[in-house]
Design a protein around this motif. Structure first.
Motif, PDB file in Angstrom:
ATOM      1  N   PRO A 283      50.190 -14.241 -13.009  1.00  0.00           N
ATOM      2  CA  PRO A 283      51.443 -14.910 -13.506  1.00  0.00           C
ATOM      3  C   PRO A 283      52.290 -14.059 -14.431  1.00  0.00           C
ATOM      4  CG  PRO A 283      49.287 -15.915 -14.449  1.00  0.00           C
ATOM      5  CD  PRO A 283      48.984 -14.846 -13.281  1.00  0.00           C
TER       6      PRO A 283
ATOM      7  N   ALA B 109      40.533 -20.589 -10.037  1.00  0.00           N
ATOM      8  CA  ALA B 109      40.928 -22.052  -9.990  1.00  0.00           C
ATOM      9  C   ALA B 109      42.005 -22.399  -9.380  1.00  0.00           C
ATOM     10  CB  ALA B 109      40.852 -22.575 -11.418  1.00  0.00           C
ATOM     11  N   GLU B 110      42.957 -21.377  -9.558  1.00  0.00           N
ATOM     12  CA  GLU B 110      44.491 -21.609  -9.114  1.00  0.00           C
ATOM     13  C   GLU B 110      44.878 -20.767  -7.965  1.00  0.00           C
ATOM     14  OE1 GLU B 110      47.176 -21.429 -12.367  1.00  0.00           O
ATOM     15  OE2 GLU B 110      46.141 -22.897 -13.486  1.00  0.00           O
ATOM     16  N   GLY B 111      43.773 -20.265  -7.219  1.00  0.00           N
ATOM     17  CA  GLY B 111      44.386 -19.357  -6.197  1.00  0.00           C
ATOM     18  C   GLY B 111      45.319 -18.467  -6.178  1.00  0.00           C
ATOM     19  N   GLN B 112      45.098 -17.519  -7.074  1.00  0.00           N
ATOM     20  CA  GLN B 112      46.075 -16.498  -7.330  1.00  0.00           C
ATOM     21  C   GLN B 112      46.037 -15.168  -6.349  1.00  0.00           C
ATOM     22  OE1 GLN B 112      46.184 -15.811 -11.417  1.00  0.00           O
ATOM     23  NE2 GLN B 112      47.020 -17.929 -12.067  1.00  0.00           N
TER      24      GLN B 112
ATOM     25  N   GLU C 101      40.771 -18.331 -14.410  1.00  0.00           N
ATOM     26  CA  GLU C 101      42.303 -19.271 -13.946  1.00  0.00           C
ATOM     27  C   GLU C 101      42.672 -18.732 -12.632  1.00  0.00           C
ATOM     28  OE1 GLU C 101      44.712 -19.669 -17.304  1.00  0.00           O
ATOM     29  OE2 GLU C 101      46.436 -19.376 -15.815  1.00  0.00           O
ATOM     30  N   ALA C 102      42.923 -17.486 -12.308  1.00  0.00           N
ATOM     31  CA  ALA C 102      43.008 -16.959 -11.072  1.00  0.00           C
ATOM     32  C   ALA C 102      42.310 -17.834  -9.957  1.00  0.00           C
ATOM     33  CB  ALA C 102      42.998 -15.642 -10.622  1.00  0.00           C
TER      34      ALA C 102
ATOM     35  N   ASP D  79      41.688 -15.084 -17.754  1.00  0.00           N
ATOM     36  CA  ASP D  79      42.724 -14.956 -16.514  1.00  0.00           C
ATOM     37  C   ASP D  79      42.157 -14.998 -14.954  1.00  0.00           C
ATOM     38  OD1 ASP D  79      44.638 -14.649 -18.512  1.00  0.00           O
ATOM     39  OD2 ASP D  79      45.237 -12.921 -18.115  1.00  0.00           O
TER      40      ASP D  79
END
Ligand code: C2E
Ligand code: MG
Ligand code: MG
Ligand code: MG
Length: 285
Positions: free
Chosen positions: A67, A36-39, A33-34, A30
């Motif tokens: 998310p 890569a996706e700018g969370q 992914e965070a 996660d």
């Protein structure tokens, strides 16, 4: 697993352990992914200069918009990110974003960024910091890096040359969570620190029956002798604030002044504390 019991293998299958491992692995996935996706989002907490009654800087504190799990505080993922090295890209993002945000604030407002041991031990922190400042057009003296004592023990000479290089850039360096680690007081003199931040565990006990007042007094005196700025973190009450001011602690940070806020609320805080009258104002809460 029972037949391997004598060799201790079963220890790896204690109840709950495999699920904790699975959870850790999931969290790592996660986190990637965070990134890569700018969370991530930075919240900013003001530091109030009590000699003027105005905000002198904001500390950048990262949060993760997961998310499915919602807003996750740094305590729940920075440790893991330090273990698996993901703190490096996360920390770089925080540094670049914080510099960019601060460049839009008034010239006399600084920004403090937490730097973890894993980042300091890499050779490229100086170059990364220069890039972040350059890309944002932020003057180096407006950036302060907060490091904890623990890092000084780990790789003294490497860390020393990195900190010296950062100081040579004109960046400021603060010792965070002072009093909780094991470092020698002489580090304060031999490393290029500009500021000591008294850990909030001591502030929390001010006014009660504990040794915290003595520790706070000694730390303030030490900072004065060494010519370092002093900040108290975790100030939650007027009583704590009064004691700290009476003892000569000039910079205050804590919920009593303001909780960390999203970037959009920085202007409101500056408007409240820094616009005009020059008189210290009541906390906004
Ligand atoms: P820290 O650098 O010592 O930051 C202060 C922490 O105390 C923050 O927690 C802040 O929200 C909290 N705090 C401030 N005032 C009060 C108060 O009056 N009462 C109480 N109880 N707490 C207060 P936060 O944001 O959860 O961050 C926790 C830690 O996570 C930070 O401690 C810092 O070590 C780390 N951290 C946060 N952002 C970053 C980052 O971008 N990079 C790295 N490497 N570490 C970070
Ligand atoms: Mg800090
Ligand atoms: Mg701190
Ligand atoms: Mg702390």
């Amino acid at each position: 697993c029972a037949k391997d019991e004598r060799r201790g293998t079963y220890r790896f299958f204690e109840p709950g352990m495999d699920s904790r491992l699975t959870e850790r692995r999931q969290m790592e996935t996660d986190l990637r992914e965070a990134i890569a996706e700018g969370q991530f989002e930075i919240y900013y907490q003001p530091l109030l200069d009590m000699t003027k009654g105005t905000i002198s800087s904001f500390e950048a504190l990262v949060r993760w918009h997961h998310p499915r799990r919602g807003l996750i505080p740094p305590a729940d993922f920075i440790g893991l990110a330090e273990d698996n090295g993901l703190i490096v890209p996360i920390g770089e993002w925080v540094m670049r974003q914080a510099c960019q945000d601060a460049a839009k604030w008034p010239d006399d407002i600084g920004v403090a960024v937490n730097v973890s041991p894993a980042q300091l031990k890499r050779g490229d922190l100086i170059a990364m910091t220069m890039n972040a400042l350059g890309a944002a057009g932020l003057e180096p003296h407006r950036l302060e890096l907060e490091i904890t004592e623990a890092v000084l023990l780990q790789d003294e000479s490497g860390v020393r040359s990195t900190l010296d290089g950062l100081a040579a850039l004109g960046v400021r360096i603060a010792m965070d969570d002072f009093g909780t680690g094991y470092s020698s007081l002489s580090y304060l003199r031999s490393f290029p620190f500009n500021k000591i931040k008294i850990d909030r565990t001591f502030v929390a006990e001010l006014g009660g029956a504990s040794d915290s007042l003595s520790i706070v007094q000694a730390t303030i005196q030490l900072s004065q002798k060494l010519g370092l700025q002093i900040t108290a973190e975790g100030v939650e009450s007027q009583e704590q604030l009064n004691i700290l001011c009476a003892e000569g602690c000039s910079i205050i940070q804590g919920y009593h002044v303001s909780r960390p806020v999203p970037l959009g609320e920085v202007a409101r805080l500056l408007d409240h504390y820094n616009s005009g009258s020059g008189q210290p104002r009541a906390a906004v809460g």
